[in-house]
Design an enzyme around this catalytic site. Structure first.
Site, mmCIF file in Angstrom:
data_model
loop_
_atom_site.group_PDB
_atom_site.id
_atom_site.type_symbol
_atom_site.label_atom_id
_atom_site.label_comp_id
_atom_site.label_asym_id
_atom_site.label_seq_id
_atom_site.Cartn_x
_atom_site.Cartn_y
_atom_site.Cartn_z
ATOM 1 N N ASP A 16 -13.246 -33.502 -18.473
ATOM 2 C CA ASP A 16 -13.337 -34.547 -19.495
ATOM 3 C C ASP A 16 -12.754 -34.118 -20.839
ATOM 4 O O ASP A 16 -13.203 -34.533 -21.900
ATOM 5 C CB ASP A 16 -14.802 -35.017 -19.660
ATOM 6 C CG ASP A 16 -15.412 -35.351 -18.321
ATOM 7 O OD1 ASP A 16 -14.775 -36.128 -17.583
ATOM 8 O OD2 ASP A 16 -16.482 -34.820 -17.985
ATOM 9 N N GLY A 57 -9.698 -34.878 -21.653
ATOM 10 C CA GLY A 57 -8.671 -35.857 -22.023
ATOM 11 C C GLY A 57 -7.366 -35.655 -21.255
ATOM 12 O O GLY A 57 -6.304 -36.064 -21.709
ATOM 13 N N LYS A 58 -7.486 -35.061 -20.075
ATOM 14 C CA LYS A 58 -6.291 -34.805 -19.262
ATOM 15 C C LYS A 58 -5.602 -36.096 -18.833
ATOM 16 O O LYS A 58 -4.376 -36.192 -18.871
ATOM 17 C CB LYS A 58 -6.659 -34.003 -17.998
ATOM 18 C CG LYS A 58 -7.251 -32.650 -18.276
ATOM 19 C CD LYS A 58 -7.596 -31.931 -16.986
ATOM 20 C CE LYS A 58 -8.744 -32.529 -16.193
ATOM 21 N NZ LYS A 58 -10.063 -32.398 -16.804
ATOM 22 N N ASN A 98 -14.661 -37.253 -7.172
ATOM 23 C CA ASN A 98 -15.529 -36.707 -8.219
ATOM 24 C C ASN A 98 -14.846 -36.732 -9.586
ATOM 25 O O ASN A 98 -15.496 -36.748 -10.618
ATOM 26 C CB ASN A 98 -15.977 -35.278 -7.877
ATOM 27 C CG ASN A 98 -14.835 -34.354 -7.471
ATOM 28 O OD1 ASN A 98 -13.700 -34.787 -7.289
ATOM 29 N ND2 ASN A 98 -15.134 -33.091 -7.305
ATOM 30 N N HIS A 113 -10.757 -39.935 -14.641
ATOM 31 C CA HIS A 113 -9.758 -39.816 -15.695
ATOM 32 C C HIS A 113 -9.627 -41.141 -16.438
ATOM 33 O O HIS A 113 -9.308 -42.157 -15.842
ATOM 34 C CB HIS A 113 -8.408 -39.375 -15.090
ATOM 35 C CG HIS A 113 -8.439 -37.978 -14.555
ATOM 36 N ND1 HIS A 113 -7.424 -37.410 -13.842
ATOM 37 C CD2 HIS A 113 -9.394 -37.010 -14.668
ATOM 38 C CE1 HIS A 113 -7.746 -36.161 -13.525
ATOM 39 N NE2 HIS A 113 -8.940 -35.902 -14.010
ATOM 40 N N GLN A 150 -10.942 -31.833 -12.797
ATOM 41 C CA GLN A 150 -11.999 -30.910 -13.239
ATOM 42 C C GLN A 150 -11.383 -29.861 -14.192
ATOM 43 O O GLN A 150 -10.452 -30.189 -14.906
ATOM 44 C CB GLN A 150 -12.712 -30.267 -12.035
ATOM 45 C CG GLN A 150 -13.641 -31.228 -11.297
ATOM 46 C CD GLN A 150 -12.944 -32.039 -10.232
ATOM 47 O OE1 GLN A 150 -12.096 -31.553 -9.520
ATOM 48 N NE2 GLN A 150 -13.315 -33.305 -10.100
ATOM 49 N N VAL A 183 -17.321 -40.943 -16.420
ATOM 50 C CA VAL A 183 -16.511 -42.024 -15.857
ATOM 51 C C VAL A 183 -16.946 -42.290 -14.417
ATOM 52 O O VAL A 183 -16.990 -43.424 -13.952
ATOM 53 C CB VAL A 183 -15.008 -41.637 -15.877
ATOM 54 C CG1 VAL A 183 -14.148 -42.736 -15.272
ATOM 55 C CG2 VAL A 183 -14.557 -41.363 -17.300
ATOM 56 N N THR A 235 -20.009 -40.974 -13.014
ATOM 57 C CA THR A 235 -21.466 -41.057 -12.847
ATOM 58 C C THR A 235 -22.148 -41.928 -13.896
ATOM 59 O O THR A 235 -23.311 -42.268 -13.733
ATOM 60 C CB THR A 235 -22.084 -39.656 -12.961
ATOM 61 O OG1 THR A 235 -21.732 -39.125 -14.251
ATOM 62 C CG2 THR A 235 -21.545 -38.723 -11.881
HETATM 63 P P1 IMP Z 1 -19.081 -32.178 -7.516
HETATM 64 O O1 IMP Z 1 -17.654 -31.896 -7.846
HETATM 65 O O2 IMP Z 1 -19.404 -33.627 -7.420
HETATM 66 O O3 IMP Z 1 -19.546 -31.389 -6.315
HETATM 67 O O4 IMP Z 1 -19.955 -31.636 -8.744
HETATM 68 C C1 IMP Z 1 -20.028 -30.249 -9.058
HETATM 69 C C2 IMP Z 1 -20.113 -30.050 -10.560
HETATM 70 O O5 IMP Z 1 -18.858 -30.403 -11.131
HETATM 71 C C3 IMP Z 1 -21.140 -30.907 -11.273
HETATM 72 O O6 IMP Z 1 -21.636 -30.155 -12.364
HETATM 73 C C4 IMP Z 1 -20.336 -32.095 -11.779
HETATM 74 O O7 IMP Z 1 -20.928 -32.689 -12.907
HETATM 75 C C5 IMP Z 1 -19.028 -31.411 -12.124
HETATM 76 N N1 IMP Z 1 -17.848 -32.304 -12.061
HETATM 77 C C6 IMP Z 1 -17.167 -32.675 -10.953
HETATM 78 N N2 IMP Z 1 -16.126 -33.455 -11.286
HETATM 79 C C7 IMP Z 1 -16.134 -33.569 -12.627
HETATM 80 C C8 IMP Z 1 -15.271 -34.237 -13.563
HETATM 81 O O8 IMP Z 1 -14.289 -34.889 -13.220
HETATM 82 N N3 IMP Z 1 -15.613 -34.117 -14.886
HETATM 83 C C9 IMP Z 1 -16.678 -33.375 -15.288
HETATM 84 N N4 IMP Z 1 -17.502 -32.748 -14.453
HETATM 85 C C10 IMP Z 1 -17.230 -32.835 -13.127
HETATM 86 MG MG MG Z 2 -13.450 -36.990 -16.437
#
Ligand code: IMP
Ligand code: MG
Length: 373
Positions: free
Chosen positions: A16, A18-19, A41, A44, A183, A259, A261
């Site tokens: 997060d 700002g990519k 997950n 963007h 990520q 975005v 969750t």
């Molecule tokens: P997962 O990728 O859903 O298995 O989550 C594993 C960890 O990565 C958790 O702490 C999530 O909140 C975090 N996470 C996964 N994708 C993102 C993302 O796009 N932005 C921020 N945190 C992320």
């Molecule tokens: Mg994000």
């Protein structure tokens, strides 16, 4: 402004940063936009024609009508991918996605398992990525190639391919490629704060996905992206975190809600040791510092974490908050762009902040002036 044939945009904190916005901005100069890690997950945020879009699996180059790739190390939720494409088609876009045949599919039971466990431990996004990765490691998980027929209803938009071959063809033909990291380094399964991590997020995923070819190696430039403060959406150590009440104003100013969750992100001050480590691991040639305007709206001065060990500078990032010998030490810095950027450059040892993003819009991106700074 980036001269090389290929550019990678990599998150340096916990996601997060700002990519998505930077990918959307620079995509105009490239022929293809490639996702090489992550899955649904990822979230963007891109503003297009005044509307806010949240993308998850479709690369952020879609608004520029570029060729799009979802690489072999990505995770695919077919239902959400179809929904995302339908949403984009509804707005008049025609995504052209090459999906690697070796990408890992996420199944319903993976999502159920992740949903049932997400709040117990590391607060995942609940998208089933971790369980699907476990299935991959156990060699029981289907790939996109295995389920190719399931993609038939969207064959107008998705082509199942050997994407390494496609990249090789494009690169030798002189086409320019933008790699969109999902990520961030702090969430990398090996180098992040394990176990509070996602899957692989390293720049090297570009090479393991598409081959360590001389052309790719020699033509790749890396732009690291860091926010002027930090946020974290899941659990895990966050040494500079603000108490929940104190973080509220910065969260509102910066719209720091997930975005994917929708949950409120944790907020903290910029962590220089974290940044220094991520710049090294990502191989960032320069850094884009985002959301300075948010920090400036919050206060004229903001604390920045320099050291983790009282009295002496250490380069290491603490293993966990419970380690009593690691203590954030702050220095207040003016939040105007110039002093803030100069301080960060000097203290984080990051070479150069090449870009400053100071607003949510597509054009709120400034090049750091070389003269007079
Ligand atoms: P997962 O990728 O859903 O298995 O989550 C594993 C960890 O990565 C958790 O702490 C999530 O909140 C975090 N996470 C996964 N994708 C993102 C993302 O796009 N932005 C921020 N945190 C992320
Ligand atoms: Mg994000």
């Amino acid at each position: 402004m980036f001269d090389k044939q290929c550019l990678a945009i990599i998150g340096l904190q916990w996601g997060d940063e700002g990519k998505g916005k930077l990918v959307d901005y620079f995509a105009k100069d490239y022929d293809a936009v490639v996702r090489f890690n992550g899955g649904p997950n990822a979230g963007h945020t891109v503003y297009h024609d005044g509307k806010k879009f949240g993308l998850h699996q479709v690369p952020s180059g879609v608004f520029r009508e570029k060729q799009l790739v979802i690489g072999p190390e990505c995770y695919v939720d077919i239902r959400k991918l179809f929904d995302e494409i339908s949403m984009l088609v509804g707005y008049g876009f025609r995504p052209k996605i090459y999906l690697d045949k070796n990408a890992t599919m996420i199944l319903d039971n993976n999502i159920r398992y992740d949903q049932n466990n997400k709040d117990k431990g590391i607060r995942t996004t609940g998208c089933g990525v971790g369980p699907a990765a476990a299935g991959r490691a156990s060699r029981i998980q289907p790939t996109a190639g295995d389920m190719a027929s399931a993609f038939a209803p969207f064959k107008e938009f998705i082509t199942i391919s050997d994407t390494w071959f496609l990249l090789r063809f494009w690169l030798s033909g002189g086409q320019r490629v933008l790699f969109e990291g999902a990520q961030a380094i702090g969430l990398d399964n090996i180098h992040g704060d394990y176990p509070n991590v996602s899957q692989r997020c390293m720049t090297g995923g570009i090479f393991t996905s598409f081959g360590y070819s001389r052309r790719l190696r020699d033509s790749l430039e890396v732009l690291g992206v860091a926010k002027a403060y930090v946020t974290r959406s899941g659990a895990g150590p966050m040494p500079t975190e603000l108490p929940p009440d104190e973080g509220r104003m910065l969260r509102e100013l910066g719209h720091e809600y997930g975005v994917t969750t929708k949950r409120a992100r944790r907020i903290g001050w910029l962590d220089l040791p974290q940044l220094r480590k991520a710049v090294h691991l990502s191989g960032a040639d320069s850094v884009a510092l985002t959301k300075i305007d948010v920090l400036n709206g919050y206060s004229r001065q903001a604390p920045v974490c320099q050291w983790h060990k009282c009295g002496s500078a250490i380069n290491a990032y603490p293993l966990s908050q419970s380690k009593i010998d690691t203590k954030p030490v702050y220095k207040s810095v003016e939040t105007e762009s110039k002093p803030y950027v100069k301080f960060v450059e000097a203290q984080a040892g990051i070479g150069k902040v090449s870009l400053i993003s100071n607003g949510p819009g597509r054009d709120d991106i400034l090049r750091r002036p070389d003269e007079g700074w």
